[in-house]
Design an enzyme around this catalytic site. Structure first.
Site, short mmCIF file in Angstrom:
data_model
loop_
_atom_site.label_atom_id
_atom_site.label_comp_id
_atom_site.label_asym_id
_atom_site.label_seq_id
_atom_site.Cartn_x
_atom_site.Cartn_y
_atom_site.Cartn_z
N ASP A 1 -11.04 29.65 -54.65
CA ASP A 1 -12.28 29.30 -55.11
C ASP A 1 -12.53 29.70 -56.45
OD1 ASP A 1 -12.94 29.08 -52.30
OD2 ASP A 1 -13.52 31.35 -52.16
N LYS B 1 -4.57 12.71 -25.11
CA LYS B 1 -6.10 12.36 -25.25
C LYS B 1 -7.17 13.50 -25.86
CE LYS B 1 -9.93 9.95 -22.52
NZ LYS B 1 -10.96 10.83 -22.91
N TYR C 1 -5.40 7.75 -34.62
CA TYR C 1 -4.50 6.99 -33.58
C TYR C 1 -4.64 5.64 -33.42
CZ TYR C 1 -8.84 8.32 -31.23
OH TYR C 1 -10.15 8.27 -30.45
N CYS D 1 -28.94 51.67 -28.81
CA CYS D 1 -27.82 51.23 -27.58
C CYS D 1 -26.59 51.32 -28.20
CB CYS D 1 -28.37 49.92 -27.22
SG CYS D 1 -27.36 49.27 -25.80
N CYS E 1 -27.66 51.91 -22.02
CA CYS E 1 -28.53 52.80 -22.39
C CYS E 1 -29.72 52.91 -21.67
CB CYS E 1 -29.03 52.69 -24.22
SG CYS E 1 -30.16 51.11 -24.04
N ASP F 1 -9.67 15.92 -27.18
CA ASP F 1 -11.10 16.03 -26.73
C ASP F 1 -11.83 16.53 -27.78
OD1 ASP F 1 -12.92 16.05 -24.67
OD2 ASP F 1 -12.33 18.17 -23.85
N GLU G 1 -0.12 8.92 -25.74
CA GLU G 1 -0.51 9.76 -26.68
C GLU G 1 -1.39 10.76 -25.98
OE1 GLU G 1 -2.96 7.31 -29.24
OE2 GLU G 1 -1.17 5.97 -29.55
N ARG H 1 -18.96 6.93 -33.14
CA ARG H 1 -18.74 6.01 -32.30
C ARG H 1 -20.15 5.43 -31.71
NH1 ARG H 1 -16.22 4.51 -26.80
NH2 ARG H 1 -18.07 4.56 -25.72
N CYS I 1 -30.52 47.91 -19.32
CA CYS I 1 -29.42 48.11 -19.99
C CYS I 1 -28.07 48.85 -19.35
CB CYS I 1 -29.48 48.35 -21.29
SG CYS I 1 -28.03 48.33 -22.45
N CYS J 1 -30.68 43.56 -24.80
CA CYS J 1 -31.29 44.82 -24.60
C CYS J 1 -32.01 45.17 -26.07
CB CYS J 1 -30.07 45.94 -24.66
SG CYS J 1 -30.52 47.58 -25.10
N LYS K 1 -6.61 10.92 -16.95
CA LYS K 1 -7.27 12.28 -17.09
C LYS K 1 -6.79 13.26 -16.21
CE LYS K 1 -11.30 10.83 -19.05
NZ LYS K 1 -12.74 11.24 -19.13
#
Ligand code: AMP
Ligand code: ZN
Length: 667
Positions: free
Chosen positions: A37, A114, A223, A428, A407, A116, A112, A135, A404, A422, A310
């Site tokens: 940085d 696929k 690809y 809590c 609590c 996701d 190849e 796309r 809850c 809650c 798939k």
């Protein structure tokens, strides 16, 4: 002199490019984040000061900061087709038969993974990234160049013997690890976690602030080379050429000579995919020879030379044993199904998330039901259905809890999120502990050696209940805790003592005001230099601060209207914790802009918005977030829109271009 500066700038760019590569591509950083940085900051400052050496492909551009309000629509020069899908080997055999009908010579395939994620088309001209487009509908997509530039494994500049103009297509995705990190941060900041990496990746690409996109740490794989003319005869060779030019291609792609080799590849990855650091939803097969690809051509929707296979999401049946409810640090309730253990996708599954009440209702889940569990795109397996035939007639519906489990407080439901909370934030137990863990975390007060287990123990022993209590702890109180040696106790005490020097903005982040993350805390401190000023600010005043909307403003105001919070702050103050902006947090370079207000709009070319705002402050000016009579200067970049018009209408605002702004400082 100017040559020297140019040289320094170029050296810094080179060095930073290398560090980026070490970090993102090789996963072997050679310097700390902080040193990185610092280098980056140095370059940013030089670039801001010497805009004549601007380079669109500087590593500072990766830092983002440019804000895009609308993404222009761009026509794809080459249509982005979708892929035909197949689900079993019969489909693949049919596909091969169709190919052999057209082509009477041997056919090779490239297999190849696929990926996701979200697909992207990137234009390179003369070795430089010039445009990136989603796309969309395949014919046209959104231009998201600024965002894509922030993705570190996409080269901005190519090396070697690349064609003059071409498109590279690929997938932008999130690794499981980075997806988990994003969700962790979101939860720490009081936001709901994202559901899956794919949607998060495509959502990230459409964010308006490219600086935020960078923080998502997206990955890419390329690809497909696309151009009217190709510098090779096969897809396989093109992939490897692309790799030589600097693109990240998949390590797993494989050349297959026949269907048997393809089947072997598919079977291997069908089980092995769970070990990958990212998600895939299938395999893509492509005819290797470009000549054969041309002979095969396209249907109305997809290439005949490619096919997706798939994977089936694995599904198993098991029995529901009970539903339990977890209370998160922010008070969000997550219902969890406890299941009879069952083997799924290589791991034993005992639990599945049920997300919320609506999902339980939709499933019509009953006690002891037999359920179908699937591992799809989500990390945690989910229940996708109930085998009602096996349900016994007297089984009762699952009823969502009203109170809850930690609590006893009555839960509230946030309508548009379908999630229960809650509301007992301050008492809590998981929320109390969560708040203290957050307070000591690295990005907040950074109290080393004080881990979550220790905090839980201290809380159980009733020694601490809120962050102010840390400062009253003594070594003698720590020593009786489990596994607490003299030395660690001493380290904790010194760590707590040291935290009194931590800057106000980190303290503000640390005290855990809902929706006040690191960035928001910084923005607040820029505008309010003490906690008391912030406490006095009205919701309207808070909304004036850049990037602070009504939701955050109201949350801040709620926080300060609670007397327990006020007491905690008073105590923190009395122990010496920084609740005011320190002198050195904002290095002042001059008072050239004193008393003047600034706003930046449009696409800035000479500096990022962040560094511009920093310059304003370093020279004594103030940034404001909207065009109003209070604004003195509007600095406009390219394609400035409504803000410019509004400023012109008001008439008293001085309009500057970027260079004129720099002139103000450098006079
Ligand atoms: P579908 O969305 O099911 O029509 O599948 C087509 C999509 O698969 C493309 O738009 C790409 O985003 C994606 N995809 C992922 N990996 C690959 C790959 N190796 N080759 C081609 N497309 C891929
Ligand atoms: Zn509770």
């Amino acid at each position: 002199m100017s040559e020297n500066i140019q040289h320094t700038i170029e050296q810094l760019r080179k060095e930073l490019h290398q560090h980026n590569e070490n970090y993102y591509l090789l996963d072997e950083p050679s310097i700390s984040d902080m040193d990185f940085d610092l280098l980056l900051k140095k370059l940013q400052d030089l670039e801001a000061k010497y805009p004549e050496f601007h380079d669109d492909n500087s590593p500072t551009i990766r830092v983002g900061g440019g804000v895009t309000k609308i993404f222009p629509t761009v026509q794809h020069q080459f249509r982005m087709y979708s892929l035909d899908n197949s689900y079993d080997f019969n489909d693949l055999e049919d596909w091969e038969k169709r190919i052999i009908k057209t082509i009477d010579e041997p056919v090779e395939f490239v297999a190849e993974l696929k990926y996701d994620g979200a697909s992207i088309s990137i234009l390179y001209e003369n070795g430089k990234l010039t445009e990136a487009v989603t796309r969309g509908d395949g014919f046209q997509g959104d231009e998201i160049t600024a965002n894509v530039r922030t993705i570190s494994d996409i080269p901005l500049k190519l090396v070697g013997d690349f064609p003059e103009r071409f498109f590279m297509r690929g997938e932008i995705y999130l690794t499981r690890k980075n997806f988990a990190k994003i969700n962790k941060t979101r939860e720490e900041e009081g936001f709901d976690p994202f559901m899956n990496p794919r949607n998060t990746a495509s959502g990230s690409l459409k964010m308006q602030d490219s600086g935020e996109v960078r923080k998502r740490r997206l990955s890419s794989v390329l690809y497909q080379f696309v151009s009217a003319e190709a510098p090779a005869e096969t897809h396989w060779d093109l992939l490897h050429k692309a790799q030589d030019w600097g693109f990240k291609i998949s390590d797993q792609a494989k050349l297959c000579r026949n269907l048997d080799e393809i089947k072997e590849f598919i079977n291997f990855w069908d089980t092995e995919r769970h070990q990958l650091p990212f998600e895939i939803d299938g395999i893509v097969l492509k005819v290797n020879s470009l000549k054969q690809q041309r002979q095969l051509g396209y249907t109305a929707k997809s290439p005949r030379w490619a096919m997706a296979y798939k994977f089936k999401a694995e599904k198993v049946e098991t029995q529901l044993q009970s539903v339990s409810y977890q209370v998160g640090r922010t008070g969000a309730i997550t219902p969890v199904a406890n299941l009879k253990p069952v083997l799924l996708a290589g791991t034993t599954v005992k639990r599945a998330s049920l997300h919320n009440e609506d999902i339980i209702k939709k499933l019509d889940l009953h006690e002891q039901d037999f359920v179908f569990v699937e591992k799809g795109g989500e990390i945690i397996p989910k229940i996708v259905g109930v085998n009602t035939e096996k349900r016994s007639s007297d089984s009762k519906e699952i009823e969502y809890i009203k109170n809850c489990p930690e609590c006893g407080t009555e839960l509230v439901k946030i309508e548009d999120q379908a999630i229960h909370f809650c509301p007992n934030e301050l008492h809590c137990p998981p929320q109390v502990v969560g708040r203290m863990i957050h307070y000591v975390s690295r990005k907040a007060l950074n109290i080393e050696n004080l881990g979550s287990e220790t905090i839980e123990q201290l809380y159980r022993e009733k020694l601490i209940e809120n962050p102010a209590d840390f400062y009253t702890l003594s070594k003698e109180q720590l020593l009786p805790l489990e596994r607490m040696a003299e030395k660690s106790a001493q380290n904790i005490i010194s760590g707590i003592e040291k935290s009194k020097e931590v800057a106000f903005e980190k303290v503000l982040y640390g005290i855990g005001i809902k929706h006040v993350g690191e960035t928001v805390a910084k923005k607040l401190v820029k505008n309010f230099s003490t906690i008391d000023e912030l406490k006095k600010a009205s919701v309207e005043e808070l909304c004036q601060v850049e990037d602070i909307g009504i939701k955050i403003a109201e949350s801040i105001s709620d926080f300060f209207s609670n007397s327990e919070n006020i007491l905690m702050l008073e105590r923190l103050k009395s122990y010496g914790v920084q609740l005011e902006k320190g002198e050195n947090t904002n290095e002042i370079l001059s008072n050239a802009l004193e008393g003047k207000t600034f706003l930046f709009t449009g696409k800035l070319a000479l500096f990022t918005r962040e560094s511009a705002e920093e310059m304003v402050e370093k020279h004594g000016g103030k940034n404001i977030s909207a065009v109003s009579k209070n604004l003195n200067y509007l600095v406009v970049g390219e394609k400035a829109g409504s803000k410019l018009k509004k400023a012109q209408d008001i008439g008293t605002i001085t309009i500057l271009d970027e260079q004129q702004f720099l002139d103000l400082i450098e006079k």
